[in-house]
Design a protein around this motif. Structure first.
Motif, PDB file in Angstrom:
ATOM      1  N   MET A 150       0.819  -1.183   0.000  1.00 37.07           N
ATOM      2  CA  MET A 150       0.000   0.000   0.000  1.00 37.07           C
ATOM      3  C   MET A 150       0.867   1.251   0.000  1.00 37.07           C
ATOM      4  O   MET A 150       0.638   2.138  -0.787  1.00 37.07           O
ATOM      5  CB  MET A 150      -0.915  -0.039   1.224  1.00 37.07           C
ATOM      6  N   LYS A 151       1.845   1.326   0.900  1.00 34.96           N
ATOM      7  CA  LYS A 151       2.694   2.511   0.969  1.00 34.96           C
ATOM      8  C   LYS A 151       3.499   2.681  -0.316  1.00 34.96           C
ATOM      9  O   LYS A 151       3.627   3.791  -0.814  1.00 34.96           O
ATOM     10  CB  LYS A 151       3.612   2.448   2.180  1.00 34.96           C
ATOM     11  N   LEU A 152       4.031   1.590  -0.832  1.00 43.49           N
ATOM     12  CA  LEU A 152       4.825   1.695  -2.061  1.00 43.49           C
ATOM     13  C   LEU A 152       3.947   2.097  -3.239  1.00 43.49           C
ATOM     14  O   LEU A 152       4.380   2.836  -4.121  1.00 43.49           O
ATOM     15  CB  LEU A 152       5.572   0.400  -2.334  1.00 43.49           C
ATOM     16  N   ALA A 153       2.720   1.624  -3.261  1.00 46.31           N
ATOM     17  CA  ALA A 153       1.790   2.002  -4.331  1.00 46.31           C
ATOM     18  C   ALA A 153       1.492   3.498  -4.287  1.00 46.31           C
ATOM     19  O   ALA A 153       1.210   4.108  -5.314  1.00 46.31           O
ATOM     20  CB  ALA A 153       0.499   1.206  -4.214  1.00 46.31           C
ATOM     21  N   LYS A 154       1.577   4.088  -3.092  1.00 43.52           N
ATOM     22  CA  LYS A 154       1.350   5.526  -2.928  1.00 43.52           C
ATOM     23  C   LYS A 154       2.657   6.318  -3.046  1.00 43.52           C
ATOM     24  O   LYS A 154       2.677   7.506  -2.771  1.00 43.52           O
ATOM     25  CB  LYS A 154       0.733   5.806  -1.557  1.00 43.52           C
ATOM     26  N   HIS A 155       3.742   5.626  -3.410  1.00 41.89           N
ATOM     27  CA  HIS A 155       5.068   6.246  -3.533  1.00 41.89           C
ATOM     28  C   HIS A 155       5.557   6.790  -2.196  1.00 41.89           C
ATOM     29  O   HIS A 155       6.216   7.830  -2.150  1.00 41.89           O
ATOM     30  CB  HIS A 155       5.081   7.343  -4.602  1.00 41.89           C
ATOM     31  N   GLU A 156       5.223   6.104  -1.108  1.00 46.15           N
ATOM     32  CA  GLU A 156       5.651   6.500   0.225  1.00 46.15           C
ATOM     33  C   GLU A 156       6.740   5.547   0.707  1.00 46.15           C
ATOM     34  O   GLU A 156       6.552   4.333   0.715  1.00 46.15           O
ATOM     35  CB  GLU A 156       4.480   6.436   1.211  1.00 46.15           C
ATOM     36  N   GLY A 157       7.855   6.080   1.118  1.00 50.29           N
ATOM     37  CA  GLY A 157       8.914   5.268   1.706  1.00 50.29           C
ATOM     38  C   GLY A 157       8.640   5.039   3.180  1.00 50.29           C
ATOM     39  O   GLY A 157       7.806   5.715   3.790  1.00 50.29           O
ATOM     40  N   PHE A 158       9.346   4.079   3.773  1.00 51.68           N
ATOM     41  CA  PHE A 158       9.192   3.790   5.193  1.00 51.68           C
ATOM     42  C   PHE A 158      10.406   3.029   5.687  1.00 51.68           C
ATOM     43  O   PHE A 158      11.139   2.420   4.912  1.00 51.68           O
ATOM     44  CB  PHE A 158       7.913   2.986   5.472  1.00 51.68           C
ATOM     45  N   PHE A 159      10.647   3.091   7.013  1.00 46.27           N
ATOM     46  CA  PHE A 159      11.687   2.294   7.628  1.00 46.27           C
ATOM     47  C   PHE A 159      11.156   0.895   7.891  1.00 46.27           C
ATOM     48  O   PHE A 159       9.995   0.715   8.261  1.00 46.27           O
ATOM     49  CB  PHE A 159      12.147   2.893   8.960  1.00 46.27           C
ATOM     50  N   LEU A 160      12.000  -0.097   7.722  1.00 43.40           N
ATOM     51  CA  LEU A 160      11.713  -1.485   8.066  1.00 43.40           C
ATOM     52  C   LEU A 160      12.760  -1.876   9.087  1.00 43.40           C
ATOM     53  O   LEU A 160      13.964  -1.722   8.840  1.00 43.40           O
ATOM     54  CB  LEU A 160      11.798  -2.383   6.838  1.00 43.40           C
ATOM     55  N   SER A 161      12.348  -2.328  10.258  1.00 43.67           N
ATOM     56  CA  SER A 161      13.324  -2.693  11.288  1.00 43.67           C
ATOM     57  C   SER A 161      12.982  -4.045  11.895  1.00 43.67           C
ATOM     58  O   SER A 161      11.831  -4.473  11.885  1.00 43.67           O
ATOM     59  CB  SER A 161      13.393  -1.617  12.376  1.00 43.67           C
ATOM     60  N   TRP A 162      14.018  -4.716  12.387  1.00 44.26           N
ATOM     61  CA  TRP A 162      13.839  -5.998  13.047  1.00 44.26           C
ATOM     62  C   TRP A 162      14.917  -6.161  14.108  1.00 44.26           C
ATOM     63  O   TRP A 162      15.996  -5.601  14.010  1.00 44.26           O
ATOM     64  CB  TRP A 162      13.853  -7.161  12.053  1.00 44.26           C
ATOM     65  N   ALA A 163      14.574  -6.928  15.132  1.00 46.90           N
ATOM     66  CA  ALA A 163      15.489  -7.170  16.256  1.00 46.90           C
ATOM     67  C   ALA A 163      16.538  -8.194  15.868  1.00 46.90           C
ATOM     68  O   ALA A 163      16.270  -9.116  15.093  1.00 46.90           O
ATOM     69  CB  ALA A 163      14.698  -7.660  17.471  1.00 46.90           C
ATOM     70  N   VAL A 164      17.721  -8.017  16.431  1.00 48.78           N
ATOM     71  CA  VAL A 164      18.817  -8.956  16.235  1.00 48.78           C
ATOM     72  C   VAL A 164      18.929  -9.801  17.497  1.00 48.78           C
ATOM     73  O   VAL A 164      18.947  -9.267  18.609  1.00 48.78           O
ATOM     74  CB  VAL A 164      20.147  -8.218  15.959  1.00 48.78           C
ATOM     75  N   ASP A 165      18.992 -11.099  17.338  1.00 50.89           N
ATOM     76  CA  ASP A 165      19.075 -12.028  18.455  1.00 50.89           C
ATOM     77  C   ASP A 165      20.347 -11.782  19.276  1.00 50.89           C
ATOM     78  O   ASP A 165      21.386 -11.391  18.732  1.00 50.89           O
ATOM     79  CB  ASP A 165      19.060 -13.465  17.917  1.00 50.89           C
ATOM     80  N   ALA A 166      20.268 -12.016  20.573  1.00 52.67           N
ATOM     81  CA  ALA A 166      21.419 -11.823  21.464  1.00 52.67           C
ATOM     82  C   ALA A 166      22.620 -12.657  21.036  1.00 52.67           C
ATOM     83  O   ALA A 166      23.775 -12.242  21.204  1.00 52.67           O
ATOM     84  CB  ALA A 166      21.028 -12.162  22.902  1.00 52.67           C
ATOM     85  N   SER A 167      22.375 -13.821  20.444  1.00 57.64           N
ATOM     86  CA  SER A 167      23.481 -14.667  19.997  1.00 57.64           C
ATOM     87  C   SER A 167      24.242 -14.035  18.831  1.00 57.64           C
ATOM     88  O   SER A 167      25.352 -14.445  18.519  1.00 57.64           O
ATOM     89  CB  SER A 167      22.961 -16.055  19.581  1.00 57.64           C
ATOM     90  N   ARG A 168      23.644 -13.028  18.213  1.00 55.61           N
ATOM     91  CA  ARG A 168      24.273 -12.342  17.080  1.00 55.61           C
ATOM     92  C   ARG A 168      24.673 -10.910  17.442  1.00 55.61           C
ATOM     93  O   ARG A 168      24.905 -10.092  16.572  1.00 55.61           O
ATOM     94  CB  ARG A 168      23.343 -12.341  15.884  1.00 55.61           C
ATOM     95  N   GLY A 169      24.676 -10.599  18.767  1.00 50.18           N
ATOM     96  CA  GLY A 169      25.144  -9.295  19.197  1.00 50.18           C
ATOM     97  C   GLY A 169      24.069  -8.323  19.646  1.00 50.18           C
ATOM     98  O   GLY A 169      24.369  -7.200  20.013  1.00 50.18           O
ATOM     99  N   SER A 170      22.820  -8.713  19.614  1.00 52.12           N
ATOM    100  CA  SER A 170      21.690  -7.870  20.025  1.00 52.12           C
ATOM    101  C   SER A 170      21.532  -6.643  19.130  1.00 52.12           C
ATOM    102  O   SER A 170      22.211  -6.495  18.132  1.00 52.12           O
ATOM    103  CB  SER A 170      21.821  -7.447  21.484  1.00 52.12           C
ATOM    104  N   GLY A 171      20.617  -5.772  19.511  1.00 52.32           N
ATOM    105  CA  GLY A 171      20.352  -4.559  18.749  1.00 52.32           C
ATOM    106  C   GLY A 171      19.260  -4.770  17.725  1.00 52.32           C
ATOM    107  O   GLY A 171      18.419  -5.642  17.861  1.00 52.32           O
ATOM    108  N   ARG A 172      19.289  -3.925  16.688  1.00 54.06           N
ATOM    109  CA  ARG A 172      18.310  -4.072  15.613  1.00 54.06           C
ATOM    110  C   ARG A 172      18.892  -3.524  14.322  1.00 54.06           C
ATOM    111  O   ARG A 172      19.834  -2.751  14.312  1.00 54.06           O
ATOM    112  CB  ARG A 172      16.992  -3.399  15.954  1.00 54.06           C
TER     113      ARG A 172
END
Length: 84
Positions: free
Chosen positions: A1-23
């Motif tokens: 929907m957002k891309l169809a309206k030519h709207e950008g957005f952030f996509l974020s995901w968590a990083v597992d603690a075994s891989r250093g944590s964070g996102r």
């Protein structure tokens, strides 16, 4: 929907603690190359409540946050007007 309206957005995901944590966060726009990879030959079944919740979350200041279906369903129950 957002891309169809030519709207950008952030996509974020968590990083597992075994891989250093964070996102991780990336900016997605109509100019971003996007690829999908599916296992097997059967079309995936998508949960409409999950999709609607993710869409609503994408309009928040933080952008689209990748959530498991169970968490997105809980979010939709807490925010019924936004996930309608």
């Amino acid at each position: 929907m957002k891309l169809a309206k030519h709207e950008g957005f952030f996509l974020s995901w968590a990083v597992d603690a075994s891989r250093g944590s964070g996102r991780h966060e990336i900016w997605v726009s109509e100019h971003s190359p996007i690829a999908f990879r599916f296992s097997g030959g059967k079309a995936p079944q998508l949960n409409p409540t999950w999709i609607k919740a993710l869409l609503a979350i994408s309009y928040t200041p933080r952008g689209l946050v990748v959530l498991p279906e169970s968490e997105a369903t809980k979010w939709a129950q807490r925010n019924p007007l936004l996930a309608a």
